[in-house]
Design a protein around this motif. Structure first.
Motif, short mmCIF file in Angstrom:
data_model
loop_
_atom_site.label_atom_id
_atom_site.label_comp_id
_atom_site.label_asym_id
_atom_site.label_seq_id
_atom_site.Cartn_x
_atom_site.Cartn_y
_atom_site.Cartn_z
N GLY A 15 39.11 54.17 43.93
CA GLY A 15 38.24 53.18 43.30
C GLY A 15 38.71 51.77 43.53
N GLU A 16 40.02 51.59 43.52
CA GLU A 16 40.59 50.26 43.72
C GLU A 16 40.42 49.83 45.18
OE1 GLU A 16 40.87 51.73 40.38
OE2 GLU A 16 42.20 52.81 41.81
N LYS A 17 40.59 50.78 46.10
CA LYS A 17 40.36 50.48 47.52
C LYS A 17 38.90 50.05 47.72
CE LYS A 17 40.13 52.67 52.08
NZ LYS A 17 40.45 51.42 52.80
N TRP A 18 37.98 50.77 47.05
CA TRP A 18 36.57 50.42 47.20
C TRP A 18 36.31 49.00 46.70
CZ3 TRP A 18 32.49 48.72 44.35
CH2 TRP A 18 31.23 48.83 44.92
N HIS A 19 36.85 48.66 45.53
CA HIS A 19 36.61 47.33 44.97
C HIS A 19 37.21 46.24 45.85
CE1 HIS A 19 34.70 47.65 40.90
NE2 HIS A 19 34.88 48.92 41.21
N LEU A 20 38.39 46.49 46.42
CA LEU A 20 38.99 45.51 47.33
C LEU A 20 38.13 45.34 48.57
CD1 LEU A 20 41.37 43.67 48.17
CD2 LEU A 20 42.43 45.69 49.20
N HIS A 38 43.31 44.35 35.97
CA HIS A 38 44.43 44.51 35.04
C HIS A 38 45.56 43.58 35.47
CE1 HIS A 38 46.92 46.59 32.08
NE2 HIS A 38 47.89 46.56 32.97
N PRO A 39 46.24 42.94 34.52
CA PRO A 39 47.30 42.00 34.90
C PRO A 39 48.42 42.67 35.70
CG PRO A 39 47.10 42.20 32.49
CD PRO A 39 46.04 43.02 33.07
N GLY A 40 48.72 42.07 36.86
CA GLY A 40 49.83 42.54 37.69
C GLY A 40 49.54 43.81 38.46
N SER A 41 48.30 44.27 38.46
CA SER A 41 47.97 45.51 39.17
C SER A 41 48.03 45.30 40.68
CB SER A 41 46.57 45.99 38.78
OG SER A 41 45.60 45.05 39.20
N ASP A 42 48.13 46.42 41.42
CA ASP A 42 48.12 46.34 42.88
C ASP A 42 46.83 45.71 43.37
OD1 ASP A 42 50.61 47.44 43.24
OD2 ASP A 42 49.89 49.49 43.51
N LEU A 43 45.72 46.02 42.69
CA LEU A 43 44.44 45.44 43.09
C LEU A 43 44.47 43.93 42.96
CD1 LEU A 43 41.49 45.63 43.94
CD2 LEU A 43 40.89 46.09 41.55
N GLN A 44 45.02 43.42 41.87
CA GLN A 44 45.10 41.97 41.70
C GLN A 44 45.93 41.33 42.81
OE1 GLN A 44 47.29 40.33 38.33
NE2 GLN A 44 45.75 38.72 38.11
N LYS A 45 47.07 41.94 43.13
CA LYS A 45 47.95 41.39 44.17
C LYS A 45 47.23 41.35 45.51
CE LYS A 45 52.00 43.18 41.74
NZ LYS A 45 53.05 44.25 41.73
N LEU A 47 43.96 41.29 46.02
CA LEU A 47 42.88 40.32 45.97
C LEU A 47 43.42 38.91 46.17
CD1 LEU A 47 40.87 41.80 42.97
CD2 LEU A 47 40.00 41.54 45.30
N VAL A 48 44.57 38.64 45.57
CA VAL A 48 45.19 37.32 45.76
C VAL A 48 45.50 37.11 47.24
CG1 VAL A 48 47.27 35.97 45.31
CG2 VAL A 48 46.14 37.16 43.43
N ASP A 49 46.08 38.13 47.88
CA ASP A 49 46.40 38.03 49.31
C ASP A 49 45.14 37.81 50.15
OD1 ASP A 49 49.06 38.44 48.74
OD2 ASP A 49 49.04 40.58 49.23
N ALA A 50 44.01 38.35 49.68
CA ALA A 50 42.75 38.21 50.42
C ALA A 50 42.02 36.92 50.07
CB ALA A 50 41.85 39.41 50.14
N GLY A 51 42.57 36.15 49.13
CA GLY A 51 41.94 34.89 48.75
C GLY A 51 40.76 35.05 47.82
#
Length: 336
Positions: A15-20, A38-45, A47-51
């Motif tokens: 699900g996280e891969k899909w959202h990214l 979620h704060p500090g989640s892999d998805l957040q990290k 997304l930050v890398d992807a801008g």
């Protein structure tokens, strides 16, 4: 159009891969994309890398009763003038979905990624009839489980089946090595997924034991992390197959992992959509999996893999052994 992808899951998965992937694909001139995470989640990290712009919220099943959290989400949706929100978890639907409705967000889409029935509760009936405007189901199996316990939960025409997508160019490698499982060149089996009850990796440990009892020289690579790792390691030792299993932990380079194996195995008790199946096939690897849930929508029986009755370890072993002794068939299935 301003689109918000909302996924408060703490861990990384399909699900996280899909959202990214969706966030990155939509973040074009036509869309302004932001994400709730979620704060500090892999998805957040990632997304930050992807801008991709994101904001962190801690969401739980009881957050609907928290007026502070609802107020924060309400103000965020209003301030950002969000026009579409796509929600991931049931808890996200209960909290962020309600806040989005209160904030006047025109389109509230619930992406359902698990092929397990939606409970027919008063709250769910209200959410699907008065909050959700549309549903994305990642397989036909997922769509039918949404309505399994209440055929009138939501108008079926508002549920769109959209399969998960990958770019084959990110995975494509050569065909599997033509091994048959000898002492000097054992057959390499592989699986990937969260180490959990749903993924049922303990079944594969027993499969490996029985295959070795039949005289097939093989080893098993297991990619993924999760709460059952210690338990699985102990079970592997109990079955006497620990020396033939490698727990790889989280694998970033799936193409590199899949290039090491001859046959991909999936023993999940259910799958909304098996991302790993498509990744394995994109790497020209044949599949052995259960003939249930959404697997038959992804794997063509006898053409791209072999599907067996769920939980039938002897049939599962027969399928693996057949592919082991017919390397040319593995090549044909991989090419397909």
């Amino acid at each position: 159009m301003k689109v918000c992808l909302f996924n408060s899951c703490r861990t990384w998965g399909g699900g996280e891969k899909w959202h990214l992937d969706a966030a990155m694909a939509l973040a074009a001139p036509r869309f302004h994309v932001l994400a709730g995470v979620h704060p500090g989640s892999d998805l957040q990290k990632r997304l930050v890398d992807a801008g991709i712009e994101s904001r962190a919220f801690t969401i739980g099943n009881l957050s609907l009763l928290n007026p502070v959290r609802l107020g924060q989400l309400y103000r965020w949706f209003r301030t950002e003038a969000v026009e579409t929100v796509i929600l991931n978890l049931p808890s996200d639907l209960k909290v962020a979905g309600v806040a989005a409705r209160l904030a006047g967000v025109p389109r509230i889409i619930y992406r359902r990624g698990s092929a397990i029935p939606v409970r027919n509760t008063l709250l769910n009936r209200w959410l699907f009839r008065h909050v959700v405007t549309d549903v994305i189901a990642n397989s036909k199996e997922t769509k039918q489980t949404i309505l399994a316990r209440n055929s009138r939960l939501i108008d079926p025409s508002r549920i769109r089946v959209i399969y998960n997508g990958i770019d084959p160019a990110d995975y494509l490698t050569g065909p599997p090595t033509a091994r048959t499982g000898t002492v000097d060149d054992p057959l390499v089996l592989g699986t990937a997924g969260r180490l959990s009850r749903q993924k049922n990796q303990v079944f594969l440990l027993e499969t490996l034991r029985r295959l070795q009892q039949r005289g097939l020289h093989c080893r098993l690579l297991i990619a993924g992390t999760g709460p059952l790792r210690t338990e699985l390691e102990e079970e592997a030792r109990r079955l006497g197959v620990a020396a033939s299993i490698e727990f790889l932990g989280f694998v970033e380079d799936m193409s590199g992992f899949l290039s090491q194996i001859d046959v991909f195995l999936l023993s999940s008790l259910w799958e909304g959509f098996g991302y790993v199946l498509t990744e394995a096939m994109a790497c020209a690897r044949p599949i052995v999996a259960f003939d249930h849930s959404s697997n038959p929508e992804v794997v063509v029986q006898g053409e791209t893999g072999l599907l067996t009755d769920p939980g039938d370890v002897e049939a599962f072993c027969d399928a693996v052994a057949h592919l082991a002794s017919h390397p040319e068939l593995r090549g044909q299935m991989g090419a397909a």
